[in-house]
Design a protein around this motif. Structure first.
Motif, PDB file in Angstrom:
ATOM      1  N   PRO A 377      -6.910  16.500  65.323  1.00 11.72           N
ATOM      2  CA  PRO A 377      -6.839  16.455  63.855  1.00 11.72           C
ATOM      3  C   PRO A 377      -5.542  15.835  63.347  1.00 11.72           C
ATOM      4  O   PRO A 377      -5.549  15.089  62.356  1.00 11.72           O
ATOM      5  CB  PRO A 377      -6.947  17.936  63.454  1.00 11.72           C
ATOM      6  CG  PRO A 377      -7.622  18.602  64.609  1.00 11.72           C
ATOM      7  CD  PRO A 377      -7.149  17.864  65.814  1.00 11.72           C
ATOM      8  N   PHE A 378      -4.412  16.116  64.036  1.00 12.74           N
ATOM      9  CA  PHE A 378      -3.139  15.529  63.615  1.00 12.74           C
ATOM     10  C   PHE A 378      -3.143  14.016  63.791  1.00 12.74           C
ATOM     11  O   PHE A 378      -2.656  13.274  62.929  1.00 12.74           O
ATOM     12  CB  PHE A 378      -1.983  16.150  64.416  1.00 12.74           C
ATOM     13  CG  PHE A 378      -1.709  17.585  64.104  1.00 12.74           C
ATOM     14  CD1 PHE A 378      -1.026  17.937  62.938  1.00 12.74           C
ATOM     15  CD2 PHE A 378      -2.136  18.586  64.941  1.00 12.74           C
ATOM     16  CE1 PHE A 378      -0.758  19.267  62.639  1.00 12.74           C
ATOM     17  CE2 PHE A 378      -1.886  19.914  64.656  1.00 12.74           C
ATOM     18  CZ  PHE A 378      -1.193  20.258  63.503  1.00 12.74           C
ATOM     19  N   LEU A 379      -3.684  13.566  64.936  1.00 11.61           N
ATOM     20  CA  LEU A 379      -3.731  12.125  65.190  1.00 11.61           C
ATOM     21  C   LEU A 379      -4.579  11.403  64.150  1.00 11.61           C
ATOM     22  O   LEU A 379      -4.185  10.356  63.620  1.00 11.61           O
ATOM     23  CB  LEU A 379      -4.304  11.856  66.584  1.00 11.61           C
ATOM     24  CG  LEU A 379      -3.387  12.132  67.774  1.00 11.61           C
ATOM     25  CD1 LEU A 379      -4.161  11.995  69.070  1.00 11.61           C
ATOM     26  CD2 LEU A 379      -2.201  11.183  67.763  1.00 11.61           C
ATOM     27  N   MET A 380      -5.749  11.958  63.834  1.00 10.46           N
ATOM     28  CA  MET A 380      -6.636  11.316  62.868  1.00 10.46           C
ATOM     29  C   MET A 380      -6.019  11.318  61.475  1.00 10.46           C
ATOM     30  O   MET A 380      -6.163  10.354  60.720  1.00 10.46           O
ATOM     31  CB  MET A 380      -7.996  12.023  62.852  1.00 10.46           C
ATOM     32  CG  MET A 380      -8.722  12.015  64.193  1.00 10.46           C
ATOM     33  SD  MET A 380      -8.929  10.364  64.915  1.00 10.46           S
ATOM     34  CE  MET A 380     -10.109   9.627  63.787  1.00 10.46           C
ATOM     35  N   MET A 381      -5.331  12.403  61.137  1.00  7.59           N
ATOM     36  CA  MET A 381      -4.711  12.479  59.817  1.00  7.59           C
ATOM     37  C   MET A 381      -3.501  11.543  59.724  1.00  7.59           C
ATOM     38  O   MET A 381      -3.307  10.854  58.711  1.00  7.59           O
ATOM     39  CB  MET A 381      -4.273  13.918  59.529  1.00  7.59           C
ATOM     40  CG  MET A 381      -3.718  14.122  58.115  1.00  7.59           C
ATOM     41  SD  MET A 381      -3.329  15.848  57.774  1.00  7.59           S
ATOM     42  CE  MET A 381      -2.029  16.154  58.974  1.00  7.59           C
TER      43      MET A 381
END
Length: 597
Positions: A377-381
């Motif tokens: 989720p952090f990477l996509m955000m």
């Protein structure tokens, strides 16, 4: 003893669900997604931090049914024809991803651990698999499941699930455990897989569809829930008995029902169980996160997790570019599938039973998989703006969704709904039709019309039928129409499409006064007007006079209906009714039997 078991269950699930509620709400609010919230909640209440809840392995065994339900629901969205269209991505893109990522990760694991080659292979190959349970909900919530990007991501995930059989075979071939010597050879597992899939296809055609037809005739919604869960669990149990992928069995069962009229009803009934069990799965994974091992080997765990993400991200990015994806799409695909997956835990346990790795190694690599899942989720955000397509591009347009959804949803396919749907289709407007009459559905199917079974007034079923993307919602059911409160709830859930309602008589129209609808239509009004026009032609009335008479009647009737809707009294405006005693030179004798409708 029974009371003790119930108390223990309540003691475990009350704090577990409470923590999930708190952390998922927080992480959703921060835009980090529900998955990370579940993982953190599980680790906090689990044995590694607060120690409130234990026995994560038992809960994980139950919660794995959530993955099975997820694959069943995905199968319901993929008809065999659509799956055949995706074969190049499944067996080309998917095969290349598993093979190249597996080879690359063998080098990474060997360099980072210097384990034996058997241990390295048993640990590295499972890391090539991504998290279906994490990626598919992310695609669905973003509305990208039916886009070319989403289909390619799913094709890879599907091949990963298929690849579990050869990975189990490789682990068995490398086994140092004498008990594994009597296990079935790989070719036999492959034959079992083909036989099980063929059996599920035949069961879907000759057992499942007749069963749902029978339940549809009974009109028992509870039986649909039971039948849906039975279908998933029975197909998964068959695969498990053969030592194969349970999720694959549920997926095949879903595909076999994807073209059936019962698809949307099944989706609506099974979806709540999928959501609960999938959340429980991630809670159990969070509970299993061995923080002690991470504390003892922080460099190995963090470094290997970063190496896993970087390796898979780069390899998948390269494969995406090789298959003609734009660089932004290939990058998004690489980041989305860069984590380890839930099947890694299963394969690590098999490697441990095969005496290829020690329990400590299984625990460390389980922590690596969990940490990699937490980063997605952090990477996509963090890369959202970088990955976003520019608003204007030369030589093409941004990737958009395939328009598989309907522009109109027609609820009720009786004599009224058939006319509405046929006229819309004649104009080229795509239509999804929902009805509860199984006999009518089968008759429509014999004429080539696809009608889905279900209660079209349910918001969850309308959502699955594509109401949020439709331009029109047309309720053509017989008898009393929806109540105003129901129409308001549907409009609140789907504010974009125009809502039209069929009404039995003017009393029904009055009841719908103030409802957020574009139009309400009495079912016999226009046919009665047509008969009156034909009768006037028969007695020699001039065409112009007939048009003027119809116009007068419609205006008078509309005015009267407006006043009745304002007051709620059907006797309002009765002086406007044309009777034998009220004959005017302008209108002639125009009887109005609408007040008796």
């Amino acid at each position: 003893m029974e009371e003790h078991g119930t108390a223990s269950l309540l003691h475990d699930f009350a704090p577990l669900l409470g923590a999930a509620l708190v952390f998922v709400l927080i992480f959703r609010k921060l835009g980090l997604g529900a998955t990370l919230g579940y993982l953190v909640a599980g680790s906090v209440v689990g044995p590694q931090v607060l120690g409130i809840v234990g026995d994560a392995e038992a809960k994980l065994g139950i919660a794995e049914l959530g993955i099975t339900l997820l694959l069943f629901l995905v199968g319901l969205e993929l008809s065999p024809s659509r799956l055949w269209r995706m074969k190049q991505d499944i067996f080309g893109l998917g095969l290349m991803q598993v093979a190249l990522c597996g080879v690359a990760l063998i080098g990474v694991v060997w360099f980072g651990t210097r384990f034996t080659w058997g241990a390295v292979i048993a640990l590295a190959l499972p890391l090539a698999l991504s998290s279906t349970a994490q990626v598919l909900p992310m695609l669905q919530s973003a509305g990208r499941m039916k886009t070319p990007f989403g289909e390619r991501a799913f094709a890879i995930l599907l091949f990963q699930d298929l690849s579990i059989v050869p990975l189990i075979t490789i682990t068995a071939a490398l086994s140092r455990n004498p008990a594994d010597a009597g296990g079935p050879p790989g070719w036999q597992l492959g034959l079992w897989t083909l036989g099980a899939v063929a059996g599920l296809i035949l069961a879907g055609r000759f057992l499942l569809r007749p069963m749902f037809r029978l339940i549809g005739n009974m009109g028992e919604r509870e039986m649909f829930v039971f039948a849906g869960l039975f279908t998933v669990i029975a197909s998964a149990a068959l695969m498990q008995a053969l030592g194969l992928s349970t999720a694959l069995g549920a997926f095949v069962a879903g595909v076999m029902l994807a073209d059936s009229p019962y698809r949307h009803e099944l989706e609506a009934d099974v979806e709540p169980f999928r959501s609960i069990l999938l959340g429980l799965f991630f809670l159990a994974v969070g509970m299993m996160l061995d923080l002690g091992e991470i504390a003892e080997h922080p460099v190995l765990v963090v470094g290997m997790a970063l190496a896993l993400i970087a390796t898979k991200g780069l390899v998948i990015f390269g494969i995406g570019r090789l298959f003609g994806m734009p660089w932004r799409g290939a990058l998004a695909l690489g980041l989305l599938l860069s984590q380890g997956g839930e099947f890694g835990f299963v394969l690590f346990a098999q490697a441990q039973n095969a005496l290829l790795i020690a329990p400590e190694a299984a625990s460390v690599f389980g922590a690596i998989v969990t940490l990699s899942m937490a980063t997605t989720p952090f990477l996509m955000m963090a890369t959202r703006r970088f990955r976003a397509e520019p608003e204007k591009r030369e030589g093409g347009t941004p990737e958009g969704p395939r328009h598989d959804g309907a522009s109109a949803v027609v609820v009720g396919y009786g004599r009224f709904g058939q006319t509405v749907a046929q006229m819309l289709l004649a104009q080229g407007i795509s239509v999804t039709v929902i009805d509860r009459d199984v006999e009518m559905i089968e008759i429509a199917g014999s004429f080539g019309m696809k009608v889905y079974y279900g209660d079209g007034t349910r918001i969850d079923l309308l959502r699955l039928a594509g109401a949020q993307d439709a331009e029109l919602l047309l309720f053509c059911t017989d008898g009393d129409p929806l109540e105003t409160e129901a129409i308001e709830a549907i409009h609140q859930a789907f504010p974009n499409p125009g809502i039209f309602v069929r009404a039995f008589d003017r009393r029904a129209v009055v009841k719908l006064a103030g409802a957020p609808i574009e139009g309400v239509f009495r079912e016999v009004l226009d046919s009665a007007v047509s008969m009156a026009r034909a009768a006037m032609v028969c007695v020699g009335v001039d065409d112009g006079e007939i048009d003027r008479t119809e116009d007068l009647y419609r205006k008078t009737d509309a005015k009267r209906l407006f006043q009745q809707s304002e007051t709620g009294d059907l006797r309002t405006g009765r002086e406007m009714i044309f009777t034998n005693a009220r004959v005017t030179a302008a209108a002639g004798t125009v009887p109005d039997d609408a007040g008796k409708e």
